[in-house]
Design an enzyme around this catalytic site. Sequence first.
Site, PDB file in Angstrom:
ATOM      1  CG  ASP A  54      -1.947   1.023   1.296  1.00 62.55           C
ATOM      2  OD1 ASP A  54      -1.682   2.151   0.813  1.00 62.55           O
ATOM      3  OD2 ASP A  54      -3.042   0.740   1.817  1.00 62.55           O
ATOM      4  CE1 TYR A 153      -9.586  10.410  -7.965  1.00 59.53           C
ATOM      5  CE2 TYR A 153     -10.594  12.171  -9.240  1.00 59.53           C
ATOM      6  CZ  TYR A 153      -9.748  11.072  -9.162  1.00 59.53           C
ATOM      7  OH  TYR A 153      -9.087  10.652 -10.288  1.00 59.53           O
ATOM      8  N   GLY A 154     -11.461  15.476  -5.935  1.00 63.12           N
ATOM      9  CA  GLY A 154     -11.014  16.595  -6.767  1.00 63.12           C
ATOM     10  C   GLY A 154     -10.075  17.522  -6.017  1.00 63.12           C
ATOM     11  CB  ALA A 156      -7.181  14.515  -2.972  1.00 68.88           C
ATOM     12  CE  LYS A 157      -6.154  11.677  -8.749  1.00 66.36           C
ATOM     13  NZ  LYS A 157      -4.953  10.853  -8.954  1.00 66.36           N
TER      14      LYS A 157
HETATM   15  N1  LIG Z   1     -10.508   6.175 -14.872  1.00 67.22           N
HETATM   16  C1  LIG Z   1     -10.711   7.468 -15.100  1.00 67.22           C
HETATM   17  O1  LIG Z   1     -11.684   7.866 -15.772  1.00 67.22           O
HETATM   18  C2  LIG Z   1      -9.712   8.482 -14.583  1.00 67.22           C
HETATM   19  C3  LIG Z   1      -9.931   9.823 -14.937  1.00 67.22           C
HETATM   20  C4  LIG Z   1      -9.017  10.773 -14.475  1.00 67.22           C
HETATM   21  C5  LIG Z   1      -7.941  10.390 -13.708  1.00 67.22           C
HETATM   22  N2  LIG Z   1      -7.777   9.070 -13.364  1.00 67.22           N
HETATM   23  C6  LIG Z   1      -6.592   8.709 -12.575  1.00 67.22           C
HETATM   24  O2  LIG Z   1      -5.875   7.703 -13.273  1.00 67.22           O
HETATM   25  C7  LIG Z   1      -5.135   6.897 -12.334  1.00 67.22           C
HETATM   26  C8  LIG Z   1      -5.418   5.422 -12.572  1.00 67.22           C
HETATM   27  O3  LIG Z   1      -6.796   5.188 -12.314  1.00 67.22           O
HETATM   28  P1  LIG Z   1      -7.578   3.945 -12.914  1.00 67.22           P
HETATM   29  O4  LIG Z   1      -8.871   4.457 -13.395  1.00 67.22           O
HETATM   30  O5  LIG Z   1      -6.692   3.163 -13.814  1.00 67.22           O
HETATM   31  O6  LIG Z   1      -7.871   3.131 -11.561  1.00 67.22           O
HETATM   32  P2  LIG Z   1      -8.056   1.567 -11.278  1.00 67.22           P
HETATM   33  O7  LIG Z   1      -8.367   0.805 -12.515  1.00 67.22           O
HETATM   34  O8  LIG Z   1      -8.999   1.500 -10.132  1.00 67.22           O
HETATM   35  O9  LIG Z   1      -6.587   1.118 -10.810  1.00 67.22           O
HETATM   36  C9  LIG Z   1      -6.003   1.669  -9.661  1.00 67.22           C
HETATM   37  C10 LIG Z   1      -4.709   0.944  -9.387  1.00 67.22           C
HETATM   38  O10 LIG Z   1      -4.101   1.510  -8.213  1.00 67.22           O
HETATM   39  C11 LIG Z   1      -3.942   0.481  -7.221  1.00 67.22           C
HETATM   40  N3  LIG Z   1      -4.058   1.106  -5.910  1.00 67.22           N
HETATM   41  C12 LIG Z   1      -5.125   1.754  -5.399  1.00 67.22           C
HETATM   42  N4  LIG Z   1      -4.850   2.185  -4.159  1.00 67.22           N
HETATM   43  C13 LIG Z   1      -3.585   1.819  -3.884  1.00 67.22           C
HETATM   44  C14 LIG Z   1      -2.737   1.958  -2.763  1.00 67.22           C
HETATM   45  N5  LIG Z   1      -3.152   2.586  -1.643  1.00 67.22           N
HETATM   46  N6  LIG Z   1      -1.481   1.473  -2.819  1.00 67.22           N
HETATM   47  C15 LIG Z   1      -1.036   0.839  -3.933  1.00 67.22           C
HETATM   48  N7  LIG Z   1      -1.800   0.671  -5.029  1.00 67.22           N
HETATM   49  C16 LIG Z   1      -3.065   1.139  -4.993  1.00 67.22           C
HETATM   50  C17 LIG Z   1      -5.006  -0.558  -7.571  1.00 67.22           C
HETATM   51  O11 LIG Z   1      -4.741  -1.865  -7.088  1.00 67.22           O
HETATM   52  P3  LIG Z   1      -5.207  -2.332  -5.598  1.00 67.22           P
HETATM   53  O12 LIG Z   1      -6.616  -1.892  -5.427  1.00 67.22           O
HETATM   54  O13 LIG Z   1      -5.015  -3.821  -5.596  1.00 67.22           O
HETATM   55  O14 LIG Z   1      -4.259  -1.641  -4.653  1.00 67.22           O
HETATM   56  C18 LIG Z   1      -4.892  -0.525  -9.097  1.00 67.22           C
HETATM   57  O15 LIG Z   1      -3.746  -1.242  -9.531  1.00 67.22           O
HETATM   58  C19 LIG Z   1      -5.557   7.378 -10.942  1.00 67.22           C
HETATM   59  O16 LIG Z   1      -4.597   8.298 -10.450  1.00 67.22           O
HETATM   60  C20 LIG Z   1      -6.867   8.099 -11.205  1.00 67.22           C
HETATM   61  O17 LIG Z   1      -7.138   9.070 -10.221  1.00 67.22           O
HETATM   62  C21 LIG Z   1      -8.642   8.104 -13.780  1.00 67.22           C
END
Ligand SMILES: NC(=O)c1ccc[n+]([C@@H]2O[C@H](COP(=O)([O-])OP(=O)(O)OC[C@H]3O[C@@H](n4cnc5c(N)ncnc54)[C@H](OP(=O)(O)O)[C@@H]3O)[C@@H](O)[C@H]2O)c1
Length: 239
Positions: A54, A153-154, A156-157
């Site tokens: 984590d 979330y917003g 924090a980002k």
């Molecule tokens: N999807 C969207 O539409 C979107 C839009 C804008 C920005 N983003 C950003 O893009 C990035 C990737 O998001 P995603 O959509 O690909 O998310 P996702 O599919 O939910 O994947 C998140 C990844 O982070 C890991 N993770 C979460 N919490 C963690 C922790 N405390 N320690 C270590 N690993 C952790 C998860 O695995 P585990 O749960 O097993 O730890 C997973 O591998 C994020 O920063 C998100 O804020 C996403």
Amino acid sequence: MPTALITGASKGFGRAIAEALADRGWTLIVDARTEAELAQAARGHASITAAAGDVTDPLHRRQLAALVDQLGGRRLDLLINNASTLGTSPLPQLADYPLDDLRQVYETNVIAPLALIQSVIEPLTAAAADGGGTIVNISSDAAVEAYPGWGGYGSAKAGLDQLTAVLAQEEPRLRCYAFDPGDMRTQMHQEAFPGEDISDRPEPQTVVPALLRLLDERPPSGRYRAAEFAIPQEQEAAR
Ligand SMILES: NC(=O)c1ccc[n+]([C@@H]2O[C@H](COP(=O)([O-])OP(=O)(O)OC[C@H]3O[C@@H](n4cnc5c(N)ncnc54)[C@H](OP(=O)(O)O)[C@@H]3O)[C@@H](O)[C@H]2O)c1
């Protein structure tokens, strides 16, 4: 070969980035909390070292820094702070936001990325001497747009964006980017829209070429959206 540390690489955007950089021959250190999913993501890629944990755990971050020293020779070309949490789902209004949940969102999305940067700042700076030394903090449009429900979330980002901007001033030898990938069809996105059909959102793999172009072109430190680095489809097909 260059070395990168990518957090949250068991699925979604992080996994897609790791696969693309592994295909380019990078040495990669990746993490996520769910060990089995992380191992599955790394399977078949000899250059990927998976360390489950984590990012909010200082011991785990020390383990990642030790792997950087060991595999990268105390030199790190790229850190991608991608791991993130959406927080409570369905997304609560700020007036009702459970404060312990908000603390966890800040811990994961702001404190942990900075702590990891602090842990590997020396190897990043060592790589800067010969053209490496890049930090990419994955941001969101929720950092700059005021969407109801997205205040935890917003904000924090937005904090992560500001850390990135100040770091860029303080560490001029590094490239420090906040990168907004846009909407992607991932687990996090589904959690943001529970029960909704999100099949019209692009797959995370389709956003990777824009990030690779950012890394290749190395523009000045700053905040960039994937759309600014999108590669026209016909050019992508010819690559
Ligand atoms: N999807 C969207 O539409 C979107 C839009 C804008 C920005 N983003 C950003 O893009 C990035 C990737 O998001 P995603 O959509 O690909 O998310 P996702 O599919 O939910 O994947 C998140 C990844 O982070 C890991 N993770 C979460 N919490 C963690 C922790 N405390 N320690 C270590 N690993 C952790 C998860 O695995 P585990 O749960 O097993 O730890 C997973 O591998 C994020 O920063 C998100 O804020 C996403």
